[in-house]
Design a protein around this motif. Structure first.
Motif, mmCIF file in Angstrom:
data_model
loop_
_atom_site.group_PDB
_atom_site.id
_atom_site.type_symbol
_atom_site.label_atom_id
_atom_site.label_comp_id
_atom_site.label_asym_id
_atom_site.label_seq_id
_atom_site.Cartn_x
_atom_site.Cartn_y
_atom_site.Cartn_z
ATOM 1 N N ALA A 25 -17.411 24.179 22.202
ATOM 2 C CA ALA A 25 -18.103 23.028 21.596
ATOM 3 C C ALA A 25 -18.348 23.230 20.104
ATOM 4 N N ASP A 55 -24.192 19.962 21.534
ATOM 5 C CA ASP A 55 -23.200 19.907 22.610
ATOM 6 C C ASP A 55 -23.009 21.301 23.222
ATOM 7 N N GLU A 58 -25.867 21.997 25.461
ATOM 8 C CA GLU A 58 -25.729 21.232 26.702
ATOM 9 C C GLU A 58 -24.635 21.822 27.598
ATOM 10 N N SER A 59 -23.617 22.440 26.982
ATOM 11 C CA SER A 59 -22.492 22.985 27.749
ATOM 12 C C SER A 59 -22.820 24.309 28.428
ATOM 13 N N CYS A 60 -23.922 24.939 28.018
ATOM 14 C CA CYS A 60 -24.223 26.278 28.538
ATOM 15 C C CYS A 60 -24.742 26.191 29.962
ATOM 16 N N PRO A 61 -24.009 26.807 30.940
ATOM 17 C CA PRO A 61 -24.470 26.713 32.329
ATOM 18 C C PRO A 61 -25.798 27.424 32.559
ATOM 19 N N MET A 62 -26.126 28.355 31.661
ATOM 20 C CA MET A 62 -27.368 29.089 31.825
ATOM 21 C C MET A 62 -28.520 28.457 31.044
ATOM 22 N N VAL A 64 -29.267 28.740 27.840
ATOM 23 C CA VAL A 64 -29.946 29.782 27.060
ATOM 24 C C VAL A 64 -29.762 29.621 25.549
ATOM 25 N N ARG B 113 -27.652 30.693 39.665
ATOM 26 C CA ARG B 113 -26.499 30.780 38.754
ATOM 27 C C ARG B 113 -26.541 32.079 37.958
ATOM 28 N N LYS B 356 -10.285 18.287 26.385
ATOM 29 C CA LYS B 356 -11.595 18.588 26.992
ATOM 30 C C LYS B 356 -11.834 17.704 28.215
ATOM 31 N N HIS B 362 -19.068 19.561 33.330
ATOM 32 C CA HIS B 362 -19.643 19.837 32.019
ATOM 33 C C HIS B 362 -21.111 20.144 32.265
ATOM 34 N N GLY B 363 -21.714 20.890 31.342
ATOM 35 C CA GLY B 363 -23.142 21.169 31.479
ATOM 36 C C GLY B 363 -23.422 22.313 32.438
ATOM 37 N N ILE B 364 -24.625 22.341 32.998
ATOM 38 C CA ILE B 364 -25.031 23.515 33.777
ATOM 39 C C ILE B 364 -24.242 23.665 35.073
#
Lengths: 76, 417
Positions: A25, A55, A58-62, A64, B113, B356, B362-364
Protein backbone atom coordinates in the motif's frame (compact mmCIF):
# COMPACT_ATOMS: atom_id res chain seq x y z
CA UNK A 1 12.47 20.79 14.32
CA UNK A 2 9.87 18.58 12.67
CA UNK A 3 8.00 19.80 9.64
CA UNK A 4 4.45 20.68 10.78
CA UNK A 5 2.98 19.07 7.64
CA UNK A 6 4.56 15.69 8.35
CA UNK A 7 2.77 12.62 9.58
CA UNK A 8 4.18 10.23 12.06
CA UNK A 9 4.00 6.46 11.66
CA UNK A 10 4.60 3.87 14.36
CA UNK A 11 4.40 0.09 14.17
CA UNK A 12 4.14 -2.35 17.05
CA UNK A 13 6.69 -4.47 15.22
CA UNK A 14 6.72 -7.35 17.72
CA UNK A 15 3.15 -8.08 16.57
CA UNK A 16 3.93 -7.98 12.84
CA UNK A 17 2.79 -11.04 10.85
CA UNK A 18 4.94 -10.32 7.77
CA UNK A 19 1.92 -10.31 5.48
CA UNK A 20 3.38 -7.50 3.36
CA UNK A 21 0.12 -5.55 3.09
CA UNK A 22 1.71 -2.29 4.26
CA UNK A 23 4.59 -2.50 1.75
CA UNK A 24 2.18 -2.98 -1.06
CA UNK A 25 0.00 0.00 0.00
CA UNK A 26 2.79 2.47 0.87
CA UNK A 27 6.13 1.21 -0.50
CA UNK A 28 8.02 4.41 0.27
CA UNK A 29 7.08 4.26 3.96
CA UNK A 30 7.16 0.53 4.75
CA UNK A 31 9.77 -2.04 3.80
CA UNK A 32 10.89 -5.40 5.12
CA UNK A 33 13.94 -6.99 6.62
CA UNK A 34 15.50 -10.11 5.09
CA UNK A 35 12.87 -12.29 6.80
CA UNK A 36 9.88 -10.27 5.68
CA UNK A 37 9.20 -8.45 8.97
CA UNK A 38 8.14 -4.83 8.70
CA UNK A 39 10.72 -2.02 8.66
CA UNK A 40 9.56 1.57 8.76
CA UNK A 41 11.56 3.31 6.02
CA UNK A 42 10.11 6.75 6.61
CA UNK A 43 8.66 7.37 10.09
CA UNK A 44 7.71 10.96 9.17
CA UNK A 45 6.21 10.87 5.69
CA UNK A 46 4.83 14.07 4.17
CA UNK A 47 1.08 14.70 4.22
CA UNK A 48 0.99 13.72 0.53
CA UNK A 49 1.37 10.12 1.71
CA UNK A 50 -1.66 10.26 4.00
CA UNK A 51 -3.99 8.12 1.85
CA UNK A 52 -1.31 5.51 1.20
CA UNK A 53 -0.35 5.33 4.88
CA UNK A 54 -3.98 5.02 6.00
CA UNK A 55 -4.47 2.31 3.38
CA UNK A 56 -1.40 0.50 4.75
CA UNK A 57 -2.83 0.69 8.25
CA UNK A 58 -6.15 -0.68 7.01
CA UNK A 59 -4.36 -3.47 5.11
CA UNK A 60 -2.55 -4.76 8.19
CA UNK A 61 -4.18 -8.02 9.36
CA UNK A 62 -2.78 -7.42 12.82
CA UNK A 63 -3.89 -3.79 13.05
CA UNK A 64 -0.51 -2.72 14.43
CA UNK A 65 0.19 0.38 12.31
CA UNK A 66 -0.45 3.68 14.05
CA UNK A 67 -0.68 6.97 12.16
CA UNK A 68 -0.59 10.43 13.78
CA UNK A 69 -0.88 13.93 12.36
CA UNK A 70 1.72 16.61 13.07
CA UNK A 71 0.02 17.46 16.38
CA UNK A 72 0.22 13.85 17.51
CA UNK A 73 -3.50 13.20 17.08
CA UNK A 74 -4.11 9.54 16.14
CA UNK A 75 -5.65 9.22 12.66
CA UNK A 76 -6.52 5.53 12.95
CA UNK B 1 -39.61 8.79 -16.40
CA UNK B 2 -39.95 9.75 -12.75
CA UNK B 3 -37.19 8.83 -10.36
CA UNK B 4 -39.47 6.41 -8.60
CA UNK B 5 -40.22 4.35 -11.71
CA UNK B 6 -36.51 4.38 -12.56
CA UNK B 7 -35.76 2.93 -9.12
CA UNK B 8 -38.40 0.23 -9.34
CA UNK B 9 -37.24 -0.68 -12.88
CA UNK B 10 -33.70 -1.03 -11.52
CA UNK B 11 -34.89 -3.15 -8.58
CA UNK B 12 -36.95 -5.35 -10.88
CA UNK B 13 -34.05 -5.92 -13.25
CA UNK B 14 -31.67 -6.56 -10.31
CA UNK B 15 -34.07 -9.10 -8.88
CA UNK B 16 -34.18 -10.97 -12.22
CA UNK B 17 -30.40 -10.94 -12.46
CA UNK B 18 -29.99 -12.15 -8.89
CA UNK B 19 -32.46 -14.99 -9.33
CA UNK B 20 -30.50 -16.03 -12.38
CA UNK B 21 -27.20 -15.79 -10.48
CA UNK B 22 -28.37 -17.69 -7.41
CA UNK B 23 -30.69 -20.28 -8.89
CA UNK B 24 -30.06 -20.26 -12.63
CA UNK B 25 -27.28 -22.85 -12.67
CA UNK B 26 -25.09 -20.42 -14.63
CA UNK B 27 -21.95 -21.87 -16.18
CA UNK B 28 -20.48 -18.38 -16.53
CA UNK B 29 -21.64 -16.00 -13.79
CA UNK B 30 -19.40 -13.11 -14.89
CA UNK B 31 -21.76 -11.41 -17.39
CA UNK B 32 -24.39 -11.38 -14.62
CA UNK B 33 -21.91 -9.89 -12.13
CA UNK B 34 -21.11 -7.21 -14.73
CA UNK B 35 -24.79 -6.42 -15.31
CA UNK B 36 -25.39 -6.12 -11.55
CA UNK B 37 -22.29 -3.98 -11.11
CA UNK B 38 -23.32 -1.56 -13.85
CA UNK B 39 -26.98 -1.40 -12.79
CA UNK B 40 -27.91 1.50 -10.48
CA UNK B 41 -25.23 1.89 -7.80
CA UNK B 42 -24.10 -1.76 -7.99
CA UNK B 43 -25.69 -2.53 -4.59
CA UNK B 44 -28.78 -4.74 -4.77
CA UNK B 45 -31.14 -6.28 -2.23
CA UNK B 46 -31.53 -10.03 -2.58
CA UNK B 47 -34.69 -11.57 -1.22
CA UNK B 48 -33.14 -15.03 -1.40
CA UNK B 49 -30.00 -14.04 0.50
CA UNK B 50 -31.83 -11.60 2.75
CA UNK B 51 -28.95 -9.23 2.24
CA UNK B 52 -27.38 -6.66 -0.07
CA UNK B 53 -25.14 -7.90 -2.85
CA UNK B 54 -22.23 -5.46 -3.33
CA UNK B 55 -20.40 -5.59 -6.65
CA UNK B 56 -18.14 -2.55 -7.17
CA UNK B 57 -14.43 -2.63 -6.33
CA UNK B 58 -14.33 0.50 -4.16
CA UNK B 59 -17.34 -0.65 -2.12
CA UNK B 60 -16.11 -4.23 -1.66
CA UNK B 61 -12.65 -3.01 -0.65
CA UNK B 62 -14.04 -0.44 1.74
CA UNK B 63 -16.30 -3.00 3.43
CA UNK B 64 -13.41 -5.46 3.79
CA UNK B 65 -11.18 -2.71 5.19
CA UNK B 66 -13.66 -1.35 7.74
CA UNK B 67 -14.11 -4.19 10.19
CA UNK B 68 -15.62 -1.93 12.83
CA UNK B 69 -18.61 -1.03 10.65
CA UNK B 70 -18.83 -4.36 8.84
CA UNK B 71 -18.65 -7.28 11.26
CA UNK B 72 -17.53 -10.81 10.32
CA UNK B 73 -19.37 -12.33 13.27
CA UNK B 74 -21.80 -14.05 10.91
CA UNK B 75 -21.24 -17.76 11.56
CA UNK B 76 -24.60 -18.27 13.25
CA UNK B 77 -27.22 -18.20 10.55
CA UNK B 78 -24.79 -18.96 7.72
CA UNK B 79 -24.59 -22.30 5.88
CA UNK B 80 -21.89 -24.03 8.01
CA UNK B 81 -23.85 -23.44 11.23
CA UNK B 82 -26.75 -25.70 10.19
CA UNK B 83 -27.03 -28.49 12.79
CA UNK B 84 -29.46 -30.48 14.88
CA UNK B 85 -29.41 -29.10 18.47
CA UNK B 86 -30.78 -32.42 19.83
CA UNK B 87 -27.82 -34.37 18.51
CA UNK B 88 -24.82 -34.37 20.87
CA UNK B 89 -22.38 -35.13 18.05
CA UNK B 90 -23.70 -32.14 16.11
CA UNK B 91 -23.22 -29.98 19.19
CA UNK B 92 -19.67 -31.23 19.67
CA UNK B 93 -19.02 -30.40 16.02
CA UNK B 94 -20.53 -26.93 16.14
CA UNK B 95 -18.65 -26.04 19.33
CA UNK B 96 -15.43 -26.38 17.34
CA UNK B 97 -16.64 -25.22 13.92
CA UNK B 98 -18.06 -21.97 15.28
CA UNK B 99 -14.64 -20.79 16.45
CA UNK B 100 -12.96 -20.22 13.08
CA UNK B 101 -11.31 -16.82 13.21
CA UNK B 102 -12.66 -15.84 9.80
CA UNK B 103 -15.98 -15.46 11.64
CA UNK B 104 -14.54 -13.33 14.46
CA UNK B 105 -14.08 -9.59 15.01
CA UNK B 106 -11.36 -7.96 17.11
CA UNK B 107 -10.35 -8.50 19.84
CA UNK B 108 -11.01 -12.25 19.39
CA UNK B 109 -9.85 -12.13 15.77
CA UNK B 110 -6.63 -10.32 16.66
CA UNK B 111 -5.88 -12.72 19.50
CA UNK B 112 -6.23 -15.80 17.28
CA UNK B 113 -4.67 -14.22 14.18
CA UNK B 114 -1.64 -13.24 16.25
CA UNK B 115 -0.75 -16.90 16.86
CA UNK B 116 -0.28 -17.24 13.08
CA UNK B 117 2.26 -14.44 12.88
CA UNK B 118 5.24 -16.81 12.55
CA UNK B 119 3.38 -19.40 10.50
CA UNK B 120 3.32 -17.95 6.97
CA UNK B 121 6.23 -15.51 6.83
CA UNK B 122 8.18 -15.34 3.55
CA UNK B 123 11.09 -17.21 5.15
CA UNK B 124 8.90 -20.04 6.40
CA UNK B 125 6.97 -20.33 3.16
CA UNK B 126 10.22 -20.45 1.15
CA UNK B 127 11.29 -23.52 3.16
CA UNK B 128 8.12 -25.30 1.96
CA UNK B 129 8.94 -24.95 -1.73
CA UNK B 130 10.87 -28.25 -2.03
CA UNK B 131 8.03 -30.03 -0.23
CA UNK B 132 5.39 -28.56 -2.57
CA UNK B 133 7.55 -29.48 -5.57
CA UNK B 134 8.02 -33.07 -4.35
CA UNK B 135 4.33 -33.60 -3.59
CA UNK B 136 3.37 -32.13 -6.99
CA UNK B 137 5.81 -34.36 -8.85
CA UNK B 138 4.73 -37.48 -6.95
CA UNK B 139 1.13 -36.88 -7.96
CA UNK B 140 1.92 -35.89 -11.56
CA UNK B 141 3.95 -39.10 -11.96
CA UNK B 142 0.65 -41.03 -11.91
CA UNK B 143 -0.50 -39.46 -15.15
CA UNK B 144 1.43 -40.29 -18.36
CA UNK B 145 1.80 -37.84 -21.23
CA UNK B 146 -0.91 -38.08 -23.85
CA UNK B 147 -3.54 -39.43 -21.45
CA UNK B 148 -6.98 -37.80 -21.62
CA UNK B 149 -8.62 -37.34 -18.22
CA UNK B 150 -10.59 -35.05 -15.97
CA UNK B 151 -7.97 -33.30 -13.87
CA UNK B 152 -10.39 -32.10 -11.16
CA UNK B 153 -11.14 -35.25 -9.09
CA UNK B 154 -7.61 -36.63 -9.29
CA UNK B 155 -4.68 -34.28 -9.42
CA UNK B 156 -6.38 -30.92 -8.72
CA UNK B 157 -8.20 -32.23 -5.65
CA UNK B 158 -5.26 -34.25 -4.33
CA UNK B 159 -2.38 -31.81 -4.48
CA UNK B 160 -3.50 -29.19 -1.91
CA UNK B 161 -4.54 -31.90 0.58
CA UNK B 162 -1.20 -33.64 0.18
CA UNK B 163 0.66 -30.35 0.66
CA UNK B 164 -1.18 -29.31 3.82
CA UNK B 165 -0.93 -32.85 5.20
CA UNK B 166 2.84 -32.77 4.65
CA UNK B 167 3.12 -29.31 6.24
CA UNK B 168 1.09 -30.45 9.25
CA UNK B 169 3.24 -33.57 9.52
CA UNK B 170 0.46 -36.09 8.82
CA UNK B 171 2.10 -39.47 8.08
CA UNK B 172 1.91 -40.82 4.52
CA UNK B 173 -0.39 -43.76 5.36
CA UNK B 174 -2.99 -41.39 6.82
CA UNK B 175 -3.26 -39.25 3.67
CA UNK B 176 -6.24 -40.99 2.03
CA UNK B 177 -8.26 -40.73 5.26
CA UNK B 178 -7.13 -37.17 5.67
CA UNK B 179 -8.32 -36.33 2.18
CA UNK B 180 -11.73 -37.89 2.83
CA UNK B 181 -12.06 -35.97 6.13
CA UNK B 182 -11.11 -32.69 4.49
CA UNK B 183 -13.76 -33.06 1.78
CA UNK B 184 -16.39 -33.97 4.36
CA UNK B 185 -15.60 -30.93 6.48
CA UNK B 186 -15.53 -28.59 3.47
CA UNK B 187 -18.94 -29.92 2.47
CA UNK B 188 -20.44 -28.62 5.74
CA UNK B 189 -19.95 -25.13 4.22
CA UNK B 190 -22.19 -26.02 1.29
CA UNK B 191 -25.79 -24.96 1.92
CA UNK B 192 -27.22 -27.83 -0.14
CA UNK B 193 -25.66 -30.44 2.17
CA UNK B 194 -28.53 -31.10 4.58
CA UNK B 195 -30.31 -33.99 6.33
CA UNK B 196 -28.57 -37.37 6.25
CA UNK B 197 -25.84 -35.95 4.07
CA UNK B 198 -25.06 -33.36 6.75
CA UNK B 199 -25.14 -36.05 9.46
CA UNK B 200 -22.50 -37.99 7.57
CA UNK B 201 -20.43 -34.87 6.85
CA UNK B 202 -20.49 -33.86 10.52
CA UNK B 203 -19.59 -37.33 11.78
CA UNK B 204 -16.70 -37.57 9.34
CA UNK B 205 -15.55 -34.04 10.25
CA UNK B 206 -15.45 -35.10 13.91
CA UNK B 207 -13.02 -37.87 12.95
CA UNK B 208 -10.84 -35.14 11.47
CA UNK B 209 -11.16 -32.98 14.59
CA UNK B 210 -10.30 -35.96 16.83
CA UNK B 211 -7.29 -36.74 14.68
CA UNK B 212 -6.11 -33.11 14.82
CA UNK B 213 -6.61 -33.09 18.58
CA UNK B 214 -4.32 -36.12 18.85
CA UNK B 215 -1.77 -34.43 16.60
CA UNK B 216 -1.79 -31.36 18.86
CA UNK B 217 -1.22 -33.56 21.93
CA UNK B 218 1.72 -35.31 20.26
CA UNK B 219 3.33 -32.00 19.23
CA UNK B 220 2.78 -30.48 22.64
CA UNK B 221 4.72 -33.35 24.22
CA UNK B 222 7.37 -33.39 21.51
CA UNK B 223 7.57 -30.14 19.49
CA UNK B 224 8.88 -30.38 15.92
CA UNK B 225 9.86 -27.82 13.32
CA UNK B 226 6.39 -27.71 11.80
CA UNK B 227 3.24 -25.63 11.54
CA UNK B 228 1.33 -27.27 14.41
CA UNK B 229 4.26 -26.86 16.80
CA UNK B 230 4.66 -23.24 15.69
CA UNK B 231 1.00 -22.48 16.43
CA UNK B 232 1.30 -24.15 19.84
CA UNK B 233 4.49 -22.24 20.57
CA UNK B 234 3.38 -18.75 19.46
CA UNK B 235 1.80 -16.67 22.19
CA UNK B 236 -1.27 -14.58 21.50
CA UNK B 237 -0.98 -10.82 21.32
CA UNK B 238 -1.73 -10.61 25.04
CA UNK B 239 0.90 -13.14 26.02
CA UNK B 240 -1.56 -16.00 26.38
CA UNK B 241 -2.04 -19.29 24.50
CA UNK B 242 -4.99 -20.45 22.45
CA UNK B 243 -7.26 -22.95 24.15
CA UNK B 244 -7.16 -26.50 22.72
CA UNK B 245 -10.55 -26.27 21.01
CA UNK B 246 -9.69 -22.85 19.62
CA UNK B 247 -6.44 -24.15 18.17
CA UNK B 248 -8.17 -27.19 16.73
CA UNK B 249 -10.71 -24.96 14.99
CA UNK B 250 -7.98 -22.92 13.30
CA UNK B 251 -6.19 -26.06 12.06
CA UNK B 252 -9.48 -27.22 10.60
CA UNK B 253 -9.90 -23.80 8.97
CA UNK B 254 -6.55 -24.21 7.18
CA UNK B 255 -7.95 -27.31 5.53
CA UNK B 256 -11.31 -26.00 4.53
CA UNK B 257 -10.03 -22.62 3.36
CA UNK B 258 -6.88 -23.87 1.68
CA UNK B 259 -7.84 -27.04 -0.12
CA UNK B 260 -10.85 -26.33 -2.23
CA UNK B 261 -9.66 -22.84 -3.15
CA UNK B 262 -6.36 -24.21 -4.48
CA UNK B 263 -8.18 -26.98 -6.35
CA UNK B 264 -10.41 -24.35 -7.97
CA UNK B 265 -7.38 -22.26 -8.90
CA UNK B 266 -5.90 -25.22 -10.78
CA UNK B 267 -9.12 -25.66 -12.77
CA UNK B 268 -9.56 -21.95 -13.46
CA UNK B 269 -5.91 -21.40 -14.29
CA UNK B 270 -5.80 -24.22 -16.82
CA UNK B 271 -9.00 -23.02 -18.45
CA UNK B 272 -7.66 -19.47 -18.68
CA UNK B 273 -4.37 -20.65 -20.20
CA UNK B 274 -6.25 -22.82 -22.73
CA UNK B 275 -8.49 -19.88 -23.65
CA UNK B 276 -5.49 -17.56 -24.02
CA UNK B 277 -2.90 -19.46 -26.07
CA UNK B 278 -0.58 -16.44 -26.33
CA UNK B 279 -0.49 -16.21 -22.52
CA UNK B 280 0.21 -19.94 -22.29
CA UNK B 281 3.06 -19.55 -24.79
CA UNK B 282 4.44 -16.54 -22.90
CA UNK B 283 4.46 -18.40 -19.58
CA UNK B 284 6.10 -21.43 -21.19
CA UNK B 285 8.78 -19.23 -22.71
CA UNK B 286 9.47 -17.39 -19.47
CA UNK B 287 8.44 -18.98 -16.17
CA UNK B 288 9.35 -15.71 -14.41
CA UNK B 289 5.90 -14.63 -15.63
CA UNK B 290 4.23 -17.26 -13.44
CA UNK B 291 3.74 -15.12 -10.31
CA UNK B 292 1.92 -12.41 -12.27
CA UNK B 293 0.00 -15.05 -14.25
CA UNK B 294 -1.21 -16.56 -10.95
CA UNK B 295 -2.31 -13.12 -9.71
CA UNK B 296 -4.23 -12.60 -12.94
CA UNK B 297 -5.92 -16.02 -12.56
CA UNK B 298 -6.92 -15.00 -9.04
CA UNK B 299 -8.22 -11.65 -10.26
CA UNK B 300 -10.26 -12.79 -13.23
CA UNK B 301 -11.69 -15.94 -11.63
CA UNK B 302 -11.21 -15.97 -7.83
CA UNK B 303 -12.10 -19.19 -5.98
CA UNK B 304 -14.28 -17.32 -3.47
CA UNK B 305 -17.09 -15.30 -5.07
CA UNK B 306 -18.78 -13.84 -1.98
CA UNK B 307 -18.08 -13.04 1.64
CA UNK B 308 -20.68 -12.06 4.23
CA UNK B 309 -20.67 -9.07 6.57
CA UNK B 310 -23.13 -7.47 8.97
CA UNK B 311 -23.43 -3.69 9.49
CA UNK B 312 -22.82 -2.77 13.12
CA UNK B 313 -24.40 0.68 12.63
CA UNK B 314 -26.42 2.64 10.09
CA UNK B 315 -24.23 3.09 7.04
CA UNK B 316 -24.40 4.27 3.42
CA UNK B 317 -23.09 1.88 0.73
CA UNK B 318 -23.40 3.14 -2.83
CA UNK B 319 -26.65 5.14 -2.76
CA UNK B 320 -28.21 2.79 -0.24
CA UNK B 321 -28.84 3.84 3.34
CA UNK B 322 -28.57 0.58 5.26
CA UNK B 323 -29.77 0.24 8.84
CA UNK B 324 -27.61 -1.36 11.54
CA UNK B 325 -27.93 -5.15 11.37
CA UNK B 326 -28.15 -5.25 7.56
CA UNK B 327 -26.43 -8.25 6.01
CA UNK B 328 -24.10 -7.58 3.08
CA UNK B 329 -22.71 -9.95 0.46
CA UNK B 330 -19.64 -8.23 -1.01
CA UNK B 331 -18.40 -10.06 -4.12
CA UNK B 332 -14.66 -10.15 -4.82
CA UNK B 333 -15.51 -11.92 -8.11
CA UNK B 334 -17.64 -8.99 -9.30
CA UNK B 335 -15.23 -6.37 -7.91
CA UNK B 336 -12.19 -7.95 -9.57
CA UNK B 337 -13.61 -7.12 -13.00
CA UNK B 338 -14.76 -3.60 -12.18
CA UNK B 339 -13.75 -1.39 -15.15
CA UNK B 340 -13.45 1.55 -12.74
CA UNK B 341 -10.41 -0.17 -11.24
CA UNK B 342 -9.00 -2.49 -13.94
CA UNK B 343 -8.46 -1.67 -17.61
CA UNK B 344 -9.79 -4.36 -19.98
CA UNK B 345 -11.18 -6.17 -16.94
CA UNK B 346 -12.41 -9.22 -18.88
CA UNK B 347 -9.06 -9.73 -20.61
CA UNK B 348 -6.52 -12.18 -19.16
CA UNK B 349 -3.39 -10.00 -19.15
CA UNK B 350 -0.57 -12.31 -18.13
CA UNK B 351 1.76 -9.50 -17.02
CA UNK B 352 -0.87 -7.12 -15.64
CA UNK B 353 0.64 -4.40 -13.46
CA UNK B 354 -0.90 -2.86 -10.34
CA UNK B 355 -3.07 -5.95 -9.95
CA UNK B 356 -4.57 -5.26 -6.53
CA UNK B 357 -7.35 -7.79 -6.84
CA UNK B 358 -9.49 -8.84 -3.90
CA UNK B 359 -9.28 -12.63 -4.29
CA UNK B 360 -7.56 -12.86 -0.89
CA UNK B 361 -9.70 -9.97 0.37
CA UNK B 362 -8.31 -6.90 2.12
CA UNK B 363 -7.91 -5.64 5.67
CA UNK B 364 -7.68 -7.76 8.79
CA UNK B 365 -9.30 -10.79 7.13
CA UNK B 366 -6.80 -10.87 4.26
CA UNK B 367 -6.18 -14.59 3.66
CA UNK B 368 -3.66 -15.83 6.23
CA UNK B 369 -2.58 -18.63 3.87
CA UNK B 370 -2.12 -16.38 0.80
CA UNK B 371 1.68 -16.88 0.71
CA UNK B 372 1.20 -20.67 0.64
CA UNK B 373 -1.54 -20.39 -2.00
CA UNK B 374 0.73 -18.27 -4.19
CA UNK B 375 3.63 -20.69 -3.74
CA UNK B 376 1.43 -23.67 -4.62
CA UNK B 377 0.05 -21.90 -7.68
CA UNK B 378 3.52 -21.06 -8.96
CA UNK B 379 5.02 -24.51 -8.35
CA UNK B 380 2.01 -26.49 -9.58
CA UNK B 381 1.68 -24.62 -12.88
CA UNK B 382 5.44 -24.66 -13.41
CA UNK B 383 5.54 -28.43 -12.97
CA UNK B 384 2.41 -29.12 -15.03
CA UNK B 385 3.75 -27.10 -17.97
CA UNK B 386 7.12 -28.81 -17.66
CA UNK B 387 5.76 -32.32 -17.40
CA UNK B 388 3.26 -31.89 -20.24
CA UNK B 389 4.69 -29.72 -23.04
CA UNK B 390 1.57 -30.32 -25.14
CA UNK B 391 -1.20 -30.12 -22.52
CA UNK B 392 -4.51 -29.08 -24.11
CA UNK B 393 -8.27 -29.15 -23.47
CA UNK B 394 -10.00 -32.55 -23.59
CA UNK B 395 -12.79 -33.35 -26.05
CA UNK B 396 -15.53 -32.45 -23.57
CA UNK B 397 -15.79 -28.87 -22.32
CA UNK B 398 -15.10 -28.04 -18.67
CA UNK B 399 -18.11 -27.73 -16.40
CA UNK B 400 -18.49 -25.46 -13.39
CA UNK B 401 -20.22 -26.58 -10.23
CA UNK B 402 -23.33 -24.46 -9.80
CA UNK B 403 -24.78 -25.53 -6.45
CA UNK B 404 -22.62 -23.39 -4.19
CA UNK B 405 -22.80 -19.70 -5.14
CA UNK B 406 -20.08 -18.70 -2.68
CA UNK B 407 -17.40 -21.03 -4.03
CA UNK B 408 -17.98 -21.84 -7.70
CA UNK B 409 -15.44 -24.59 -8.24
CA UNK B 410 -15.14 -26.92 -11.22
CA UNK B 411 -17.07 -30.14 -11.56
CA UNK B 412 -14.90 -31.21 -14.49
CA UNK B 413 -11.87 -29.89 -16.37
CA UNK B 414 -11.02 -32.46 -19.04
CA UNK B 415 -7.47 -32.26 -20.40
CA UNK B 416 -5.16 -34.14 -22.73
CA UNK B 417 -1.80 -34.28 -20.98
Amino acid sequence: MTDPKRLSVAVRAEQCAASGGCRSAAPSVFGQDEQGWVRVLDPNPSAAHLDAVLDASESCPMGVIEVYDAEGTPLV
Amino acid sequence: MTQETATSDTDGRASELLTDLLLGGLQDPYPTYAALRELGDGVHWSELLQGYVVTRYEDVRRIAGDHETFSSDVFWGSAPSAHNPDDSEHLRFIDIASRLFMFADPPTHTRIRSTFRHAFTPTVVATWEPLVARVTDELLARYPRGEELDIMPGFAADVPVAVIAAILGVPEEMRPRFREWSYAYASTFDPIVQGEQRDRAINTSLELFDYLRGLVEVRKADPQDDLVSELIRTETIDGDRLGDIELLAQLALLLVAGNETTTTLIGSGLSLLFDNPEALAAVRADTALLPSAIEEMLRIDPPLHFVIRKATKDVVVGDHELPAGSVLWPSPAAANRDPRRFSDPDQFVVDREDNKHLAFLHGIHFCVGAPLGRLEGRVIFDHILNAYPDIRPGAEGARRRTSNIVARGWETRPVVL
